[in-house]
Design a protein around this motif. Structure first.
Motif, mmCIF file in Angstrom:
data_model
loop_
_atom_site.group_PDB
_atom_site.id
_atom_site.type_symbol
_atom_site.label_atom_id
_atom_site.label_comp_id
_atom_site.label_asym_id
_atom_site.label_seq_id
_atom_site.Cartn_x
_atom_site.Cartn_y
_atom_site.Cartn_z
ATOM 1 N N GLU A 1 0.428 -11.781 -27.090
ATOM 2 C CA GLU A 1 0.365 -11.567 -25.648
ATOM 3 C C GLU A 1 1.130 -10.313 -25.247
ATOM 4 N N GLU A 2 2.272 -10.088 -25.873
ATOM 5 C CA GLU A 2 3.077 -8.908 -25.569
ATOM 6 C C GLU A 2 2.371 -7.634 -26.042
ATOM 7 N N LEU A 3 1.761 -7.688 -27.203
ATOM 8 C CA LEU A 3 1.082 -6.512 -27.757
ATOM 9 C C LEU A 3 -0.148 -6.117 -26.955
ATOM 10 N N ALA A 4 -0.736 -7.081 -26.260
ATOM 11 C CA ALA A 4 -2.000 -6.830 -25.572
ATOM 12 C C ALA A 4 -1.895 -5.794 -24.463
ATOM 13 N N SER A 5 -0.686 -5.466 -24.033
ATOM 14 C CA SER A 5 -0.548 -4.423 -23.020
ATOM 15 C C SER A 5 -0.810 -3.035 -23.598
ATOM 16 N N ASP A 6 -0.704 -2.903 -24.923
ATOM 17 C CA ASP A 6 -0.897 -1.602 -25.569
ATOM 18 C C ASP A 6 -2.018 -1.592 -26.610
ATOM 19 N N TYR A 7 -2.454 -2.760 -27.043
ATOM 20 C CA TYR A 7 -3.422 -2.855 -28.136
ATOM 21 C C TYR A 7 -4.558 -3.800 -27.763
ATOM 22 N N HIS A 8 -5.696 -3.589 -28.405
ATOM 23 C CA HIS A 8 -6.698 -4.636 -28.464
ATOM 24 C C HIS A 8 -6.271 -5.563 -29.589
ATOM 25 N N VAL A 9 -6.090 -6.829 -29.280
ATOM 26 C CA VAL A 9 -5.527 -7.783 -30.237
ATOM 27 C C VAL A 9 -6.637 -8.557 -30.946
ATOM 28 N N VAL A 10 -6.595 -8.551 -32.259
ATOM 29 C CA VAL A 10 -7.437 -9.435 -33.060
ATOM 30 C C VAL A 10 -6.556 -10.618 -33.455
ATOM 31 N N THR B 1 -8.567 -23.299 -32.562
ATOM 32 C CA THR B 1 -9.430 -22.627 -31.586
ATOM 33 C C THR B 1 -8.883 -22.764 -30.170
ATOM 34 N N GLY B 2 -8.419 -23.967 -29.818
ATOM 35 C CA GLY B 2 -7.904 -24.175 -28.469
ATOM 36 C C GLY B 2 -6.729 -23.278 -28.154
ATOM 37 N N GLY B 3 -5.809 -23.133 -29.106
ATOM 38 C CA GLY B 3 -4.664 -22.260 -28.908
ATOM 39 C C GLY B 3 -5.076 -20.812 -28.736
ATOM 40 N N LEU B 4 -6.079 -20.372 -29.487
ATOM 41 C CA LEU B 4 -6.578 -19.003 -29.351
ATOM 42 C C LEU B 4 -7.227 -18.791 -27.988
ATOM 43 N N GLU B 5 -7.975 -19.778 -27.524
ATOM 44 C CA GLU B 5 -8.633 -19.639 -26.217
ATOM 45 C C GLU B 5 -7.602 -19.574 -25.085
ATOM 46 N N ALA C 1 -5.729 -12.482 -18.163
ATOM 47 C CA ALA C 1 -5.076 -12.550 -16.853
ATOM 48 C C ALA C 1 -4.158 -11.357 -16.618
ATOM 49 N N LYS C 2 -3.682 -10.760 -17.705
ATOM 50 C CA LYS C 2 -2.808 -9.590 -17.598
ATOM 51 C C LYS C 2 -3.580 -8.279 -17.754
ATOM 52 N N GLY C 3 -4.897 -8.370 -17.840
ATOM 53 C CA GLY C 3 -5.710 -7.169 -17.934
ATOM 54 C C GLY C 3 -5.933 -6.671 -19.342
ATOM 55 N N GLY C 4 -5.547 -7.463 -20.348
ATOM 56 C CA GLY C 4 -5.732 -7.061 -21.737
ATOM 57 C C GLY C 4 -7.013 -7.617 -22.319
ATOM 58 N N ALA C 5 -7.221 -7.343 -23.598
ATOM 59 C CA ALA C 5 -8.437 -7.808 -24.266
ATOM 60 C C ALA C 5 -8.101 -8.254 -25.677
ATOM 61 N N ALA C 6 -8.786 -9.288 -26.125
ATOM 62 C CA ALA C 6 -8.553 -9.806 -27.474
ATOM 63 C C ALA C 6 -9.878 -10.185 -28.109
ATOM 64 N N THR C 7 -9.906 -10.135 -29.419
ATOM 65 C CA THR C 7 -11.003 -10.679 -30.205
ATOM 66 C C THR C 7 -10.458 -11.886 -30.954
ATOM 67 N N LEU C 8 -11.056 -13.046 -30.755
ATOM 68 C CA LEU C 8 -10.564 -14.276 -31.363
ATOM 69 C C LEU C 8 -11.237 -14.503 -32.711
#
Length: 219
Positions: free
Chosen positions: A26-35, A41-45, A53-60
């Motif tokens: 979550e912290e890294l997502a401000s600077d990185y696209h997180v894989v 699965t529930g925890g990842l979602e 919600a913080k404007g970041g993006a992730a690939t699960l």
């Protein structure tokens, strides 16, 4: 057709569904696209919801890191899409129940070896080419080797860090950079398994530790 973006910074977090892994992702997502990689699965979602919600993006990537074919396919997919990994944070760990060494359950032992040591030994060769010369791999120490009742966890965690230290020594001049950090005690499920009934109030939250460790990484 795959949308390739080699200029985007990519952070791979193994063990990202809870605890320090989730907080760090979550912290890294401000600077990185997180894989984000984890079995839950529930925890990842839930992590994805917080990141968005913080404007970041992730690939699960709901995968088991002990499955070498799945990990090889994940790394291939990362290469095809982004061509690299800028940062790899390896937080996945198995904490077997505390028990006298003479009473270690074979299934707990096998799982400790597979997750804490074997998976790390496979992941490093898979991910090293993606990190290249300029990437950064991060491991998290928790020295319990030799402590009573910590036979399964202590020995396999110590072996994992020994492997990381060898890689660190080998790559000082050629990269990637390898860091081994020491988190403070946190009120995680893993620690609760080791210290049931402990007063959790004095412990550092996973979020606070993620912020502190990320600041340490950047210095």
């Amino acid at each position: 057709m795959i949308d390739c973006n080699h200029s985007e910074k990519i952070a791979l977090v193994t063990g990202a569904s809870r605890g320090l892994g989730a907080a760090l992702a979550e912290e890294l997502a401000s600077d990185y696209h997180v894989v984000a990689v984890a079995r839950t699965t529930g925890g990842l979602e839930e992590l994805d919801d917080r990141i968005q919600a913080k404007g970041g993006a992730a690939t699960l990537a709901p995968m088991d890191i002990t499955n070498p074919d799945a990990m090889a396919q994940l790394c291939r997919s990362i290469f095809d899409r982004w061509g690299k990994v800028d940062l790899w944070a390896h937080t996945a760990i198995h904490g077997a129940p505390l028990t006298p060494t003479g009473h270690i359950d074979p299934k707990d032992w096998d799982r400790s070896v597979k997750i804490n040591l074997e998976a790390t030994g496979r992941l490093i060769p898979f991910i090293a080419p993606l990190l290249g010369e300029h990437g950064h791999a991060i491991f998290f120490d928790d020295p319990r080797d030799g402590e009573k009742f910590f036979g399964s966890y202590g020995s396999t965690k110590s072996a994992q860090i020994a492997l990381a230290r060898s890689w660190q020594a080998e790559t000082v001049k050629i990269g990637p950079k390898v860091s081994i950090l020491s988190p403070r005690p946190m009120p995680t499920g893993l620690r609760a398994r080791f210290y049931p009934g402990e007063d959790r109030e004095p412990l550092s939250s996973s979020r606070d530790e993620a912020i502190r460790l990320w600041a340490e990484i950047q210095t």
